[in-house]
Each structure stands twice: as structure tokens, then as C-alpha cells.
Write an enzyme that holds these catalytic residues in place. Structure first.
Site, PDB file in Angstrom:
ATOM      1  N   CYS A  12      -3.476 -15.880  -2.796  1.00 54.62           N
ATOM      2  CA  CYS A  12      -2.591 -15.647  -1.655  1.00 54.62           C
ATOM      3  C   CYS A  12      -3.421 -14.892  -0.603  1.00 54.62           C
ATOM      4  O   CYS A  12      -4.562 -14.487  -0.868  1.00 54.62           O
ATOM      5  CB  CYS A  12      -1.378 -14.821  -2.073  1.00 54.62           C
ATOM      6  SG  CYS A  12      -1.829 -13.193  -2.658  1.00 54.62           S
ATOM      7  N   HIS A  41      -6.107 -10.189 -11.727  1.00 51.66           N
ATOM      8  CA  HIS A  41      -6.023 -10.483 -13.159  1.00 51.66           C
ATOM      9  C   HIS A  41      -6.636 -11.847 -13.444  1.00 51.66           C
ATOM     10  O   HIS A  41      -5.939 -12.797 -13.792  1.00 51.66           O
ATOM     11  CB  HIS A  41      -4.569 -10.427 -13.627  1.00 51.66           C
ATOM     12  CG  HIS A  41      -4.079  -9.032 -13.768  1.00 51.66           C
ATOM     13  ND1 HIS A  41      -2.890  -8.595 -13.260  1.00 51.66           N
ATOM     14  CD2 HIS A  41      -4.651  -7.949 -14.359  1.00 51.66           C
ATOM     15  CE1 HIS A  41      -2.743  -7.306 -13.537  1.00 51.66           C
ATOM     16  NE2 HIS A  41      -3.806  -6.890 -14.192  1.00 51.66           N
ATOM     17  N   HIS A  75      -2.473  -4.448  -4.627  1.00 49.03           N
ATOM     18  CA  HIS A  75      -1.198  -3.823  -5.009  1.00 49.03           C
ATOM     19  C   HIS A  75      -0.984  -2.443  -4.400  1.00 49.03           C
ATOM     20  O   HIS A  75       0.137  -1.964  -4.324  1.00 49.03           O
ATOM     21  CB  HIS A  75      -1.180  -3.587  -6.538  1.00 49.03           C
ATOM     22  CG  HIS A  75      -0.953  -4.820  -7.323  1.00 49.03           C
ATOM     23  ND1 HIS A  75      -1.461  -4.992  -8.597  1.00 49.03           N
ATOM     24  CD2 HIS A  75      -0.248  -5.921  -7.053  1.00 49.03           C
ATOM     25  CE1 HIS A  75      -1.075  -6.164  -9.049  1.00 49.03           C
ATOM     26  NE2 HIS A  75      -0.345  -6.744  -8.131  1.00 49.03           N
ATOM     27  N   GLU A 127       2.370  -2.200  -8.270  1.00 48.10           N
ATOM     28  CA  GLU A 127       2.765  -2.179  -6.843  1.00 48.10           C
ATOM     29  C   GLU A 127       3.936  -1.214  -6.630  1.00 48.10           C
ATOM     30  O   GLU A 127       3.946  -0.431  -5.670  1.00 48.10           O
ATOM     31  CB  GLU A 127       3.164  -3.583  -6.380  1.00 48.10           C
ATOM     32  CG  GLU A 127       3.579  -3.615  -4.916  1.00 48.10           C
ATOM     33  CD  GLU A 127       4.307  -4.889  -4.524  1.00 48.10           C
ATOM     34  OE1 GLU A 127       3.810  -5.990  -4.817  1.00 48.10           O
ATOM     35  OE2 GLU A 127       5.399  -4.774  -3.926  1.00 48.10           O
ATOM     36  N   THR A 163       7.289  -6.808  -3.513  1.00 44.97           N
ATOM     37  CA  THR A 163       7.029  -8.042  -2.746  1.00 44.97           C
ATOM     38  C   THR A 163       7.340  -9.309  -3.538  1.00 44.97           C
ATOM     39  O   THR A 163       7.631 -10.340  -2.951  1.00 44.97           O
ATOM     40  CB  THR A 163       5.553  -8.104  -2.278  1.00 44.97           C
ATOM     41  OG1 THR A 163       4.711  -7.961  -3.408  1.00 44.97           O
ATOM     42  CG2 THR A 163       5.249  -7.040  -1.256  1.00 44.97           C
ATOM     43  N   CYS A 191       7.620 -10.963  -0.211  1.00 39.88           N
ATOM     44  CA  CYS A 191       6.570 -11.796   0.376  1.00 39.88           C
ATOM     45  C   CYS A 191       6.858 -13.262   0.046  1.00 39.88           C
ATOM     46  O   CYS A 191       7.063 -13.608  -1.117  1.00 39.88           O
ATOM     47  CB  CYS A 191       5.215 -11.371  -0.201  1.00 39.88           C
ATOM     48  SG  CYS A 191       3.912 -12.514   0.196  1.00 39.88           S
ATOM     49  N   SER A 220       0.766 -11.859 -14.357  1.00 40.25           N
ATOM     50  CA  SER A 220       2.216 -12.037 -14.539  1.00 40.25           C
ATOM     51  C   SER A 220       2.754 -13.132 -13.630  1.00 40.25           C
ATOM     52  O   SER A 220       3.670 -13.854 -14.007  1.00 40.25           O
ATOM     53  CB  SER A 220       2.962 -10.723 -14.327  1.00 40.25           C
ATOM     54  OG  SER A 220       2.723 -10.251 -13.044  1.00 40.25           O
ATOM     55  N   SER A 263      -4.170 -15.292  -8.432  1.00 44.15           N
ATOM     56  CA  SER A 263      -5.486 -14.698  -8.653  1.00 44.15           C
ATOM     57  C   SER A 263      -6.504 -15.723  -9.167  1.00 44.15           C
ATOM     58  O   SER A 263      -7.563 -15.346  -9.659  1.00 44.15           O
ATOM     59  CB  SER A 263      -5.351 -13.523  -9.629  1.00 44.15           C
ATOM     60  OG  SER A 263      -4.561 -13.896 -10.725  1.00 44.15           O
TER      61      SER A 263
HETATM   62  S1  SF4 Z   1       2.260  -9.151  -0.762  1.00 50.07           S
HETATM   63 FE1  SF4 Z   1       1.293  -9.671  -2.697  1.00 50.07          FE
HETATM   64  S2  SF4 Z   1       1.733 -11.865  -2.973  1.00 50.07           S
HETATM   65 FE2  SF4 Z   1       2.104 -11.394  -0.803  1.00 50.07          FE
HETATM   66  S3  SF4 Z   1       0.167 -11.857   0.241  1.00 50.07           S
HETATM   67 FE3  SF4 Z   1       0.146  -9.673  -0.298  1.00 50.07          FE
HETATM   68  S4  SF4 Z   1      -0.902  -9.582  -2.276  1.00 50.07           S
HETATM   69 FE4  SF4 Z   1      -0.271 -11.703  -1.971  1.00 50.07          FE
END
Ligand code: SF4
Length: 280
Positions: A12, A41, A75, A127, A163, A191, A220, A263
Site C-alpha cells: 500500500c 511482516h 504503524h 498501530e 485504519t 484507510c 494479519s 507487505s
Molecule cells: S494507513 Fe496503513 S494501510 Fe493505509 S496506506 Fe497507510 S500503512 Fe497502508
């Protein structure tokens, strides 16, 4: 045989940013470079970072180290832990995802204004622990309705979310909170990257005969993707590297779907994709 590769498979925005900037940091720094816990991870990524001189260490291990650069992963971490690193003389490179950083700012301001912060999420997730650590005042983490009675009645509350929390659950919990507090400020901090990845994976799994989910065993979000895909496609396989494909047999199938956790690096996804296409 049709091979369908999910457009949302892989890193991401936040993970991509953290991994590429960490590598850049190692290139321009002479001293040791550490990450505060594993950056992602995924063992392949960790090995690649190690080859660039970046070592993942725990908070306890850092206590015994004498200076260097410490990279904070996407995180994020609690404010006090970040300040401790600076006090110990480490150079801190904060690669907390900007979406998570925004939550830190919201909860810090809310706490300073005397508001109770309510976080919808899993209290054991790093997080969420990080977000709690940016609340100067009262913070309550709720994963479901059972946590609602903990929220003080008629107190001013600010509600945010982990998120990766489920949006439907978030909306339901906000409705319940509204029954207890008239002075509430709700910020949807979920997110979309996770939601979009899960929706696309489920849609591909519905039409594929075989589904492949690529990601680290400890990830996860990959485990969650696997569950979603398996419920739509019973022949769903969880693999970590292209090597794991050797033991799988696809025949006779007309379509194979591929997705990957946040990841999983792109080179692994592409290798798996090429390998599966070569099996036809
Ligand atoms: S909040 Fe988490 S899932 Fe969304 S872009 Fe950021 S790291 Fe990636």
C-alpha cells in the site's frame, strides 16, 4: 487458462513509502541503521533490508545500543517511546504512514482540549498502541459493543478508528456512542487501501477456480485476505514465495486469481504471476 492478477495486490502507499525511504536512509547514512520492530511482516523484505545494512530490533535491544539511526515503521509508535529514542541519542527517522500520523494529530489535539478519545480497533495492534500513546488524556479502545459502557456518559468525546477497521462496524459503534454522548466529534480515519484490496480479492475469488494469496505468515492483513478468498473459493492457497507453487497442481482449471497482502513486494507478485501463466 485465465490468470487474474488483482490491481490492488502488494504494497500500500504507506508501506511502499516506508520501505523505499528506509533503503534511501541506509544509503546516505554511515552509522548503523535500525528499524523499531520489523518494517513489514514479510521475511523477503526483511532479508532485503538486512542486505542493505538495516536491522530490525526490539525496544529492549535498542536499550543496549549506542547511537545510530532508528526508523519508525508505518504503524507508528507512542509519543513517549519516540521521545525516549531521541533522549538516548538516536537519530529518529519517522516513516509513520501520513494517514496514521493524521490520527496522532487528531487525538493529541482532542486530548489537549480535554476530550475523551475513543478509538475503534484492536487494543493489541501496534498501530492502536501507537495512537493511544499520542492521547495525553483519557483514551478508550473499543472493538465491539461490549466496550460502549466504558465511555463516560455526556462527556465530550472524539471518535477515531484504527485504519484497518471495518467501516460497517465503525458506523454501528458510532451510532451506539451517539446514544451516550451529545458532544461528540467523529472522524472516519479508516484507510480505503485495505477495504479496496479486500473487495477486489473477494470479487476475483468468486469467479476463479483457484485463488492464490501471497504474503508473510505473520501478516494479519494477508491472513484476512486469505479468509475472504477462501470463503468465496474453496481452492484458495496461502503462499509466501514463488517456491511454494511447486507443490500446487492447478489442472484442470480455467481460471486462477492472484492477490497479495500489503507487505508483499512487487517482484514476488510478478514472479508468481509469471510462474502461474507458465503452468498452462
Ligand atoms: S494507513 Fe496503513 S494501510 Fe493505509 S496506506 Fe497507510 S500503512 Fe497502508
Amino acid at each position: 487458462m485465465e490468470v487474474i492478477l488483482a490491481k490492488t495486490a502488494g504494497f500500500c502507499f504507506g508501506v511502499d513509502r516506508a520501505v523505499s525511504r528506509a533503503a534511501g536512509e541506509a544509503e546516505k547514512t554511515d552509522g548503523p541503521v535500525y528499524t523499531y520492530g520489523p518494517l513489514v511482516h514479510n521475511e523477503e523484505v526483511i532479508r532485503d533490508l538486512e542486505s542493505k545494512g538495516i536491522r530490525a530490533v526490539t525496544a529492549e535491544e535498542l536499550e543496549g545500543l549506542d547511537g545510530g539511526t532508528v526508523i519508525i515503521r508505518a504503524h507508528g509508535i507512542p509519543k513517549a517511546e519516540q521521545e525516549k529514542l531521541v533522549l538516548h541519542g538516536f537519530k529518529v527517522v519517522d516513516l509513520t504512514c501520513p494517514f496514521v500520523k493524521r490520527i496522532h494529530r487528531i487525538v493529541q489535539e482532542a486530548s489537549e482540549a480535554g476530550r475523551t478519545v475513543v478509538i475503534t480497533g484492536n487494543k493489541d495492534h501496534p498501530e492502536v498502541k501507537g495512537i493511544v500513546g499520542w492521547c495525553g488524556g483519557k483514551a478508550i479502545v473499543i472493538a465491539d459493543e461490549s466496550g460502549i459502557p466504558e465511555i463516560p456518559q455526556d462527556a465530550p468525546v472524539t471518535v477515531v478508528s484504527q485504519t484497518t477497521f471495518n467501516y460497517k462496524k465503525f458506523k454501528e459503534l458510532v451510532e451506539k456512542i451517539s446514544e451516550r454522548s451529545y458532544n461528540k466529534h467523529v472522524v472516519n480515519t479508516i484507510c480505503n487501501a485495505t477495504q479496496e484490496r479486500q473487495t477486489e480479492a473477494g470479487a476475483i475469488a468468486e469467479r476463479a477456480d483457484v485463488m492464490i494469496v501471497i504474503g508473510g505468515r505473520e501478516s494479519s492483513n494477508t491472513q484476512k485476505l486469505f479468509e475472504i478468498c477462501r470463503s468465496a473459493c474453496p481452492r484458495t492457497y496461502y503462499i509466501q514465495t514463488p517456491d511454494d507453487l511447486k507443490t500446487l497442481s492447478f489442472a484442470p482449471v480455467s481460471s486462477v486469481g492472484i492477490t497479495a497482502g500489503a507487505s508483499t513486494p512487487n517482484n514476488i507478485i510478478q514472479e508468481v504471476y509469471s510462474h502461474v501463466r507458465g503452468k498452462q
